[in-house]
Design an enzyme around this catalytic site. Sequence first.
Site, mmCIF file in Angstrom:
data_model
loop_
_atom_site.group_PDB
_atom_site.id
_atom_site.type_symbol
_atom_site.label_atom_id
_atom_site.label_comp_id
_atom_site.label_asym_id
_atom_site.label_seq_id
_atom_site.Cartn_x
_atom_site.Cartn_y
_atom_site.Cartn_z
ATOM 1 N NE ARG A 123 19.408 54.583 34.479
ATOM 2 C CZ ARG A 123 18.510 54.664 33.485
ATOM 3 N NH1 ARG A 123 17.729 53.654 33.225
ATOM 4 N NH2 ARG A 123 18.414 55.766 32.801
ATOM 5 C CE LYS A 145 37.780 49.055 47.433
ATOM 6 N NZ LYS A 145 39.119 49.468 47.898
ATOM 7 C CD GLU A 187 47.881 42.582 46.946
ATOM 8 O OE1 GLU A 187 47.427 42.657 48.105
ATOM 9 O OE2 GLU A 187 47.960 43.560 46.181
ATOM 10 C CE LYS A 229 38.584 41.960 48.742
ATOM 11 N NZ LYS A 229 39.292 42.645 47.674
ATOM 12 C CD GLU A 239 38.994 51.053 51.235
ATOM 13 O OE1 GLU A 239 38.944 50.130 50.409
ATOM 14 O OE2 GLU A 239 39.832 51.967 51.194
ATOM 15 N NE ARG A 243 36.875 46.290 50.103
ATOM 16 C CZ ARG A 243 36.055 45.994 49.113
ATOM 17 N NH1 ARG A 243 34.763 46.148 49.249
ATOM 18 N NH2 ARG A 243 36.531 45.532 47.971
ATOM 19 C CG ASN A 247 43.965 50.212 51.286
ATOM 20 O OD1 ASN A 247 43.923 49.636 50.203
ATOM 21 N ND2 ASN A 247 42.993 50.992 51.721
ATOM 22 C CG HIS A 250 48.017 48.359 48.925
ATOM 23 N ND1 HIS A 250 48.353 47.231 49.629
ATOM 24 C CD2 HIS A 250 47.471 47.909 47.758
ATOM 25 C CE1 HIS A 250 48.017 46.156 48.932
ATOM 26 N NE2 HIS A 250 47.481 46.540 47.788
ATOM 27 C CG HIS A 254 48.777 52.712 45.565
ATOM 28 N ND1 HIS A 254 47.687 52.822 46.394
ATOM 29 C CD2 HIS A 254 48.617 51.534 44.904
ATOM 30 C CE1 HIS A 254 46.899 51.768 46.226
ATOM 31 N NE2 HIS A 254 47.438 50.978 45.333
ATOM 32 C CG HIS A 267 49.322 45.957 42.826
ATOM 33 N ND1 HIS A 267 49.364 47.248 43.327
ATOM 34 C CD2 HIS A 267 48.567 45.239 43.695
ATOM 35 C CE1 HIS A 267 48.650 47.299 44.439
ATOM 36 N NE2 HIS A 267 48.158 46.097 44.679
HETATM 37 N N1 LIG Z 1 38.995 45.411 42.191
HETATM 38 C C1 LIG Z 1 39.857 45.131 43.141
HETATM 39 O O1 LIG Z 1 39.506 44.971 44.310
HETATM 40 C C2 LIG Z 1 41.304 44.974 42.759
HETATM 41 C C3 LIG Z 1 42.204 44.439 43.689
HETATM 42 C C4 LIG Z 1 43.528 44.245 43.290
HETATM 43 C C5 LIG Z 1 43.930 44.586 42.008
HETATM 44 N N2 LIG Z 1 43.028 45.132 41.135
HETATM 45 C C6 LIG Z 1 43.434 45.472 39.766
HETATM 46 O O2 LIG Z 1 43.850 44.290 39.123
HETATM 47 C C7 LIG Z 1 44.800 44.596 38.115
HETATM 48 C C8 LIG Z 1 45.936 43.621 38.210
HETATM 49 O O3 LIG Z 1 45.402 42.337 38.050
HETATM 50 P P1 LIG Z 1 46.284 41.001 38.035
HETATM 51 O O4 LIG Z 1 47.404 41.129 38.964
HETATM 52 O O5 LIG Z 1 45.305 39.911 38.210
HETATM 53 O O6 LIG Z 1 46.934 40.977 36.613
HETATM 54 P P2 LIG Z 1 46.406 41.231 35.114
HETATM 55 O O7 LIG Z 1 44.951 41.155 34.998
HETATM 56 O O8 LIG Z 1 47.100 42.476 34.686
HETATM 57 O O9 LIG Z 1 47.035 39.983 34.356
HETATM 58 C C9 LIG Z 1 48.432 39.830 34.266
HETATM 59 C C10 LIG Z 1 48.835 39.122 32.979
HETATM 60 O O10 LIG Z 1 48.573 37.734 33.104
HETATM 61 C C11 LIG Z 1 47.806 37.270 31.998
HETATM 62 N N3 LIG Z 1 47.004 36.146 32.515
HETATM 63 C C12 LIG Z 1 45.943 36.228 33.324
HETATM 64 N N4 LIG Z 1 45.556 34.996 33.692
HETATM 65 C C13 LIG Z 1 46.392 34.133 33.073
HETATM 66 C C14 LIG Z 1 46.508 32.715 33.071
HETATM 67 N N5 LIG Z 1 45.718 31.929 33.824
HETATM 68 N N6 LIG Z 1 47.465 32.160 32.305
HETATM 69 C C15 LIG Z 1 48.306 32.940 31.577
HETATM 70 N N7 LIG Z 1 48.264 34.276 31.562
HETATM 71 C C16 LIG Z 1 47.307 34.862 32.310
HETATM 72 C C17 LIG Z 1 47.061 38.460 31.517
HETATM 73 O O11 LIG Z 1 46.700 38.337 30.178
HETATM 74 C C18 LIG Z 1 48.082 39.584 31.760
HETATM 75 O O12 LIG Z 1 48.968 39.659 30.702
HETATM 76 C C19 LIG Z 1 45.182 46.042 38.319
HETATM 77 O O13 LIG Z 1 44.572 46.825 37.324
HETATM 78 C C20 LIG Z 1 44.620 46.389 39.686
HETATM 79 O O14 LIG Z 1 44.237 47.746 39.771
HETATM 80 C C21 LIG Z 1 41.737 45.324 41.498
HETATM 81 ZN ZN LIG Z 2 46.918 45.277 46.199
#
Ligand SMILES: NC(=O)c1ccc[n+]([C@@H]2O[C@H](COP(=O)([O-])OP(=O)(O)OC[C@H]3O[C@@H](n4cnc5c(N)ncnc54)[C@H](O)[C@@H]3O)[C@@H](O)[C@H]2O)c1
Ligand SMILES: [Zn+2]
Length: 370
Positions: A123, A145, A187, A229, A239, A243, A247, A250, A254, A267
């Site tokens: 939990r 999130k 971003e 942020k 949100e 917040r 978006n 976005h 999306h 993305h």
């Molecule tokens: N929770 C939130 O507020 C929020 C906000 C934005 C995005 N997201 C989510 O984040 C995800 C995308 O995340 P991302 O853009 O960070 O990419 P990712 O986590 O998909 O990573 C991209 C690639 O880079 C590699 N990688 C990561 N760090 C590395 C490093 N230092 N050196 C070499 N390789 C590395 C990973 O293994 C992967 O192959 C999506 O699923 C999205 O929905 C969440």
């Molecule tokens: Zn985004």
Amino acid sequence: MAAQRITVNASSGPYTVHVERGALGQAGVLLDGLQEPASRLFLLSSPRVWRHWGKALAAGLKGAAQARAILFNDAEAGKNLRTVEQIARTLAQSGADRKSVIVAAGGGVVGDVAGFVAASYARGIRVVHVPTTLVAQVDSAIGGKTGVNLPEGKNLVGAFHQPSLVIVDPQLLRTLPPREFRSGLYEVIKYGIIGDEKLFATLEQGMVSLVNQEAGALEHVIQRCVEAKARIVSEDEREAGLRMILNFGHTTAHALESTTRYRRFLHGEAVGWGMIAAIRLSVAMKLVEPEAAKRMEALIGAAGKLPRLPAVSRARFLEAMRTDKKAEHGRIRFVLTEGVGRTRMASDVPEDLVAQALSSLRTGGRVNRR
Ligand SMILES: NC(=O)c1ccc[n+]([C@@H]2O[C@H](COP(=O)([O-])OP(=O)(O)OC[C@H]3O[C@@H](n4cnc5c(N)ncnc54)[C@H](O)[C@@H]3O)[C@@H](O)[C@H]2O)c1
Ligand SMILES: [Zn+2]
């Protein structure tokens, strides 16, 4: 660069985002600063991230509580409930208890999965984020999130669960593939447009240094984005209002991602196109001066060339926008701009204007002002 400690005020209590080059080496010391000590540490990461940074993280944590690494595939396709179950079972088999702390080292995928495991295991146990992508450092690791995908849609199962600490070390970006890095820049540009003139001007002047990953410029900008942020989520954790400005770009992003089955765009790249669409819509709605719009588009252009747009019919694209999580009662919602630092939510944008803005992306043309 001087260390920056940025505070996020959450309903569960405040937490610190520690931004500093080399912060990874102090991870243990930083964890010692947690209000309640960790009984054990579980390091959640992916094989790829671990290959680059596992040793350094383990060394940084030396002296902290006993640690065990759990690695999982961080492809977007692995961001699902099956992965959550596997990790939770490994935690249970390893004797994780309520005082255990998860340390999530990776990009947004690792952070979202690890955060959701932390939100639900026993939990709720504590999570510390060590973001390793630009997207994660300026965005996903902050704000609580968490969640995973269902076959029916992205991020459909999740929870708000604030971290206890975020450790941002810009050095970790050195090993990031260039395309991933550039995707994060969009971003960053988003913060410039929704943020303030100062950040926007910093980006205008420094985009070349940023694209080249010059340490000083990069660290400065990461700090500014983290501050932005932190300010936004401190004011509106769930949100309910403010917040939503995050978006910006976005709605279209999306739709671009889903109609191309998440294969064509990273993305951030989709957000790049989405911001251009939002800017053109804002011009068409007479919300923003064409001159200001031109500056914004120029900044987006300076980050590099975006992948080609897909050949998707107008009807299919609008339908994808209507099923976006932001849509309400089937009405497409946009975050529009009235100029740098000024945004406005709109769910009353005429669909012909949306369609025009979208086709203008393809032709590079303009949308008529109403
Ligand atoms: N929770 C939130 O507020 C929020 C906000 C934005 C995005 N997201 C989510 O984040 C995800 C995308 O995340 P991302 O853009 O960070 O990419 P990712 O986590 O998909 O990573 C991209 C690639 O880079 C590699 N990688 C990561 N760090 C590395 C490093 N230092 N050196 C070499 N390789 C590395 C990973 O293994 C992967 O192959 C999506 O699923 C999205 O929905 C969440
Ligand atoms: Zn985004």
